[in-house]
Write a protein that holds these residues in place. Structure first.
Motif, PDB file in Angstrom:
ATOM      1  N   ALA A 136       0.809  -1.219   0.000  1.00  0.00           N
ATOM      2  CA  ALA A 136       0.000   0.000   0.000  1.00  0.00           C
ATOM      3  C   ALA A 136       0.844   1.271   0.000  1.00  0.00           C
ATOM      4  O   ALA A 136       0.471   2.267  -0.617  1.00  0.00           O
ATOM      5  CB  ALA A 136      -0.933   0.012   1.212  1.00  0.00           C
ATOM      6  N   GLN A 137       1.964   1.258   0.692  1.00  0.00           N
ATOM      7  CA  GLN A 137       2.731   2.490   0.895  1.00  0.00           C
ATOM      8  C   GLN A 137       4.128   2.475   0.291  1.00  0.00           C
ATOM      9  O   GLN A 137       4.825   3.474   0.339  1.00  0.00           O
ATOM     10  CB  GLN A 137       2.842   2.781   2.396  1.00  0.00           C
ATOM     11  CG  GLN A 137       1.499   2.985   3.052  1.00  0.00           C
ATOM     12  CD  GLN A 137       1.607   3.176   4.555  1.00  0.00           C
ATOM     13  OE1 GLN A 137       2.690   3.322   5.108  1.00  0.00           O
ATOM     14  NE2 GLN A 137       0.477   3.176   5.228  1.00  0.00           N
ATOM     15  N   GLY A 138       4.551   1.347  -0.260  1.00  0.00           N
ATOM     16  CA  GLY A 138       5.885   1.266  -0.844  1.00  0.00           C
ATOM     17  C   GLY A 138       5.989   2.067  -2.123  1.00  0.00           C
ATOM     18  O   GLY A 138       4.984   2.441  -2.734  1.00  0.00           O
ATOM     19  N   TYR A 139       7.219   2.306  -2.557  1.00  0.00           N
ATOM     20  CA  TYR A 139       7.474   3.094  -3.752  1.00  0.00           C
ATOM     21  C   TYR A 139       8.118   2.259  -4.850  1.00  0.00           C
ATOM     22  O   TYR A 139       7.742   2.340  -6.009  1.00  0.00           O
ATOM     23  CB  TYR A 139       8.360   4.284  -3.399  1.00  0.00           C
ATOM     24  CG  TYR A 139       8.810   5.084  -4.597  1.00  0.00           C
ATOM     25  CD1 TYR A 139       7.896   5.818  -5.340  1.00  0.00           C
ATOM     26  CD2 TYR A 139      10.139   5.088  -4.999  1.00  0.00           C
ATOM     27  CE1 TYR A 139       8.297   6.550  -6.454  1.00  0.00           C
ATOM     28  CE2 TYR A 139      10.555   5.808  -6.106  1.00  0.00           C
ATOM     29  CZ  TYR A 139       9.637   6.532  -6.839  1.00  0.00           C
ATOM     30  OH  TYR A 139      10.034   7.241  -7.934  1.00  0.00           O
ATOM     31  N   SER A 140       9.089   1.452  -4.486  1.00  0.00           N
ATOM     32  CA  SER A 140       9.873   0.698  -5.459  1.00  0.00           C
ATOM     33  C   SER A 140       9.078  -0.486  -6.012  1.00  0.00           C
ATOM     34  O   SER A 140       8.704  -1.389  -5.261  1.00  0.00           O
ATOM     35  CB  SER A 140      11.161   0.190  -4.796  1.00  0.00           C
ATOM     36  OG  SER A 140      11.861  -0.663  -5.669  1.00  0.00           O
ATOM     37  N   PRO A 141       8.825  -0.503  -7.330  1.00  0.00           N
ATOM     38  CA  PRO A 141       8.072  -1.618  -7.910  1.00  0.00           C
ATOM     39  C   PRO A 141       8.666  -3.002  -7.612  1.00  0.00           C
ATOM     40  O   PRO A 141       7.915  -3.914  -7.281  1.00  0.00           O
ATOM     41  CB  PRO A 141       8.048  -1.308  -9.405  1.00  0.00           C
ATOM     42  CG  PRO A 141       8.124   0.193  -9.453  1.00  0.00           C
ATOM     43  CD  PRO A 141       9.064   0.562  -8.326  1.00  0.00           C
ATOM     44  N   PRO A 142       9.998  -3.180  -7.675  1.00  0.00           N
ATOM     45  CA  PRO A 142      10.510  -4.525  -7.370  1.00  0.00           C
ATOM     46  C   PRO A 142      10.283  -4.934  -5.907  1.00  0.00           C
ATOM     47  O   PRO A 142      10.035  -6.096  -5.624  1.00  0.00           O
ATOM     48  CB  PRO A 142      12.013  -4.438  -7.668  1.00  0.00           C
ATOM     49  CG  PRO A 142      12.226  -3.202  -8.447  1.00  0.00           C
ATOM     50  CD  PRO A 142      11.065  -2.300  -8.160  1.00  0.00           C
ATOM     51  N   VAL A 143      10.352  -3.976  -5.001  1.00  0.00           N
ATOM     52  CA  VAL A 143      10.152  -4.286  -3.590  1.00  0.00           C
ATOM     53  C   VAL A 143       8.673  -4.594  -3.337  1.00  0.00           C
ATOM     54  O   VAL A 143       8.333  -5.562  -2.651  1.00  0.00           O
ATOM     55  CB  VAL A 143      10.663  -3.144  -2.689  1.00  0.00           C
ATOM     56  CG1 VAL A 143      10.430  -3.472  -1.217  1.00  0.00           C
ATOM     57  CG2 VAL A 143      12.147  -2.877  -2.938  1.00  0.00           C
ATOM     58  N   LYS A 144       7.797  -3.806  -3.918  1.00  0.00           N
ATOM     59  CA  LYS A 144       6.361  -4.060  -3.774  1.00  0.00           C
ATOM     60  C   LYS A 144       5.989  -5.415  -4.376  1.00  0.00           C
ATOM     61  O   LYS A 144       5.193  -6.165  -3.799  1.00  0.00           O
ATOM     62  CB  LYS A 144       5.560  -2.937  -4.440  1.00  0.00           C
ATOM     63  CG  LYS A 144       5.612  -1.618  -3.688  1.00  0.00           C
ATOM     64  CD  LYS A 144       4.899  -0.504  -4.421  1.00  0.00           C
ATOM     65  CE  LYS A 144       3.410  -0.716  -4.379  1.00  0.00           C
ATOM     66  NZ  LYS A 144       2.635   0.452  -4.819  1.00  0.00           N
ATOM     67  N   ALA A 145       6.585  -5.745  -5.512  1.00  0.00           N
ATOM     68  CA  ALA A 145       6.308  -7.033  -6.155  1.00  0.00           C
ATOM     69  C   ALA A 145       6.788  -8.190  -5.273  1.00  0.00           C
ATOM     70  O   ALA A 145       6.120  -9.226  -5.179  1.00  0.00           O
ATOM     71  CB  ALA A 145       6.976  -7.100  -7.527  1.00  0.00           C
ATOM     72  N   LEU A 146       7.916  -8.014  -4.619  1.00  0.00           N
ATOM     73  CA  LEU A 146       8.430  -9.050  -3.730  1.00  0.00           C
ATOM     74  C   LEU A 146       7.499  -9.238  -2.530  1.00  0.00           C
ATOM     75  O   LEU A 146       7.200 -10.375  -2.137  1.00  0.00           O
ATOM     76  CB  LEU A 146       9.845  -8.694  -3.275  1.00  0.00           C
ATOM     77  CG  LEU A 146      10.595  -9.757  -2.494  1.00  0.00           C
ATOM     78  CD1 LEU A 146      10.695 -11.062  -3.277  1.00  0.00           C
ATOM     79  CD2 LEU A 146      11.984  -9.245  -2.146  1.00  0.00           C
TER      80      LEU A 146
END
Length: 167
Positions: A136-146
């Motif tokens: 919900a609050q993350g910015y980095s697409p790879p981190v959010k995908a993980l």
């Protein structure tokens, strides 16, 4: 190396950016989740090994084996992502997690089983909440995908621990 905490995602953050943009520095939220996930994973790997040794019945030993397998795989993915994003992660659980593990080591038999299931239930509830917050609050697409990739496994683990606890 560190992105300012006030970094906000662009309005079109629902779509994955091109590969060159996905390497943008992660936000403070992304780094916090990665740190939390790393420490939780290390804790669960150690608890899983302990359950394989000290579990009083086969179900607990199997849950321990599952934790080691699944969280070792997740840890590798997390470590690889952190390396690619230039994020330094801790190499050990938090002091609180270490102390909780020390207490768990002191128990045996059915008491160990009960305490193990309770600790893993609580830990997985916290991990799910953290992964959902990252989504919900993350910015980095790879981190959010993980975080999104880890959620089904965390939820499956939680359901298994709740079942083991009779919930």
């Amino acid at each position: 190396m560190q992105a300012p905490a006030s970094t906000t995602p662009p309005a079109s953050s629902s779509q994955s950016p091109p590969a060159s943009v996905s390497a943008a520095p992660p936000s403070a939220q992304d780094k916090a989740w990665m740190t939390t996930a790393k420490q939780a994973g290390l804790t669960e790997i150690e608890a899983g090994k302990l359950a394989q040794q000290q579990g009083s019945d086969n179900e607990i030993r199997q849950l321990g084996q599952m934790l080691v397998k699944d969280h070792t795989l997740a840890d590798k993915k997390l470590s690889d992502a952190a390396k690619g994003l230039n994020v330094e992660l801790p190499t050990k659980p938090s002091d609180k997690q270490v102390a909780e593990g020390r207490e768990l080591r002191k128990t045996s038999g059915r008491l160990f089983d009960r305490d193990f299931v309770a600790a893993m239930t609580k830990g997985h509830q916290e991990a799910i909440a953290a992964a959902e917050k990252e989504q919900a609050q993350g910015y980095s697409p790879p981190v959010k995908a993980l975080a999104q990739e880890m959620l089904p496994t965390l939820k499956r683990h939680l359901a298994m621990f709740q079942q083991a606890d009779g919930n």
